[in-house]
Design an enzyme around this catalytic site. Structure first.
Site, PDB file in Angstrom:
ATOM      1  N   CYS A  61       8.382  -7.042 -11.230  1.00 21.29           N
ATOM      2  CA  CYS A  61       7.871  -7.329  -9.885  1.00 21.29           C
ATOM      3  C   CYS A  61       7.394  -8.800  -9.934  1.00 21.29           C
ATOM      4  O   CYS A  61       7.195  -9.113  -8.990  1.00 21.29           O
ATOM      5  CB  CYS A  61       6.426  -6.402  -9.903  1.00 21.29           C
ATOM      6  N   SER A  88       1.232  -0.082  -3.328  1.00 21.33           N
ATOM      7  CA  SER A  88       2.091  -1.101  -2.562  1.00 21.33           C
ATOM      8  C   SER A  88       3.194  -0.237  -1.764  1.00 21.33           C
ATOM      9  O   SER A  88       3.626   0.880  -2.231  1.00 21.33           O
ATOM     10  CB  SER A  88       2.591  -2.062  -3.480  1.00 21.33           C
ATOM     11  N   GLU A 130      -3.375   0.111  11.547  1.00 20.82           N
ATOM     12  CA  GLU A 130      -4.837   0.431  11.797  1.00 20.82           C
ATOM     13  C   GLU A 130      -4.903   1.786  10.915  1.00 20.82           C
ATOM     14  O   GLU A 130      -4.129   2.953  11.135  1.00 20.82           O
ATOM     15  CB  GLU A 130      -5.061   0.526  13.240  1.00 20.82           C
ATOM     16  N   HIS A 187       5.511  -4.973  -1.004  1.00 21.96           N
ATOM     17  CA  HIS A 187       6.106  -5.358  -2.090  1.00 21.96           C
ATOM     18  C   HIS A 187       7.581  -5.341  -2.198  1.00 21.96           C
ATOM     19  O   HIS A 187       7.892  -4.492  -2.752  1.00 21.96           O
ATOM     20  CB  HIS A 187       5.192  -4.565  -3.245  1.00 21.96           C
ATOM     21  N   CYS A 218       1.397  -7.673 -12.219  1.00 17.33           N
ATOM     22  CA  CYS A 218       1.691  -6.935 -12.950  1.00 17.33           C
ATOM     23  C   CYS A 218       3.249  -6.581 -12.886  1.00 17.33           C
ATOM     24  O   CYS A 218       3.727  -6.602 -11.839  1.00 17.33           O
ATOM     25  CB  CYS A 218       0.953  -5.540 -13.132  1.00 17.33           C
TER      26      CYS A 218
END
Length: 383
Positions: free
Chosen positions: A89, A237, A213, A338, A368
């Site tokens: 990541c 994510s 929302e 992500h 991370c």
């Protein structure tokens, strides 16, 4: 040691899974970020020494050194090389760090660093599925040395995020409150135009698709990812598509090519932690970066930490004592998405713009990563 300057940082808008960018070839997606970056400057692309790109799951259209492919797809000079790196990541943050190190060492003058990921086209499990064709079920379990050290149980980000919640006493309600904050702040940032300076459009697509929302009441109705777990999709994510690009230069290049630096990179590093918890390494990475620079967490004016799961950020808070009002103030990956390989340089662009918005001095980025590692980058804004 030479200084590494940040000239610019951009990203594409982030598309949701199956959304606006799902059908875009990763090379075209990355090319859009590169073209958007260099179109903002008079720099001759042939002056770039290397193109360093982060990407995870390098299979299918993301295989074959996507860093090189997207540079050529963008129509830029063939004599400029490219390379692809995978630190999970944090891959594009690592790309930036490698680029900064090249400039600091004096072996490069101009680096383009960034990342790309089309998770709609290449699911997160793609590399594992490819491995099964050759008789390997897991990138972790099965190696004798690994099994001796860590056993043969499940190794995953989901298990790690749950273990973190248990160890640090983080409840589902705690995580849902953080997730709600992420969406609310992301939507407010979009409405206020805070991302406008960093986003380069892909065709006519220019607004992040992830933020929505929601409410604590809605989140409370979601099923757990597995029975008894405090984790739900709401506190994780989002699977996303996107690309990012950053222009780094030495002092010589800044003067020679008439570039205007926006910040300098004052620290780059990576640290490791327990690979079964997997997602806790931002804690030692942050502490290491602060110790090496002589800064304290209170000296940092803006912080971006990737919201792989809400428990990751909340455990990091407990260990670092950081002020939440300085962290992910424009939302995070829970809301904005992500796109694995692109996320590091994407958050870097957001960090740079936030420092300028608040007239801050120091910014910290940490992410991370699979396998239990994390990068840390500290920048100093140039007023």
């Amino acid at each position: 040691m030479s200084e590494a300057y940040v000239v610019d940082a951009v990203r594409t808008p982030v598309g949701k899974r199956g959304g606006a960018l799902a059908g875009v070839h990763p090379a075209d997606l990355g090319a859009a970020a590169l073209q958007g970056l260099l179109s903002r400057h008079s720099l001759d692309p042939a002056k770039v020494d290397d193109v360093i790109v982060g990407c995870v799951d390098n299979v299918g259209p993301q295989a074959g050194n996507i860093g090189r492919t997207m540079w050529l797809t963008a129509g830029f000079p063939e004599e400029v090389p490219g390379v692809t790196v995978d630190r999970q990541c944090g891959s594009s943050q690592q790309a930036i760090n490698f680029g900064a190190q090249a400039i600091m060492s004096g072996t490069a003058e101009v680096i383009v660093a960034g990342g790309v990921q089309n998770m709609s086209a290449i699911p997160i499990s793609a590399a594992m599925l490819a491995g099964k064709e050759y008789g390997f079920d897991s990138p972790f379990v099965g190696a004798k040395g690994w099994d001796h050290r860590y056993g043969t149980g499940e190794v995953s980000q989901f298990r790690g995020a749950q273990m973190i919640a248990e160890k640090w006493g983080i409840s589902r309600e705690d995580m849902e409150r953080w997730a709600l904050r992420s969406h609310e702040r992301a939507r407010a940032a979009i409405k206020a135009g805070r991302f406008d300076k960093e986003i380069v459009p892909v065709g006519d697509f220019w607004i992040d698709q992830g933020p929505r929302e929601t409410s604590l009441e809605k989140m409370a109705t979601l099923p757990a990812l597995e029975e008894g777990s405090p984790l739900t999709a709401a506190v994780a994510s989002q699977i996303s598509d996107g690309a990012s690009a950053t222009l780094l230069a030495s002092k010589w290049a800044v003067e020679e090519y008439g570039l205007t630096p926006r910040a300098r990179i004052i620290h780059v590093s990576a640290r490791g932690a327990d690979p079964l918890y997997m997602l806790t390494a931002p804690i030692p990475a942050t502490k290491f970066a602060l110790e090496k620079t002589g800064l304290t967490i209170d000296d940092i004016d803006a912080i971006e930490i990737n919201e792989a799961f809400a428990s990751v950020v909340l455990a990091w808070f407990k260990e670092t004592g950081a002020d939440p009002e300085k962290v992910n103030v424009n939302g995070g990956a829970i809301a904005l998405g992500h796109p694995l390989g692109a996320t590091g340089a994407k958050l870097f662009a957001t960090l740079l713009n936030e420092l300028e918005r608040i007239d801050g001095r120091y910014g910290l980025l940490t992410i991370c990563e699979g396998g239990g590692t994390a990068n840390a980058t500290i920048i100093e804004r140039i007023a």
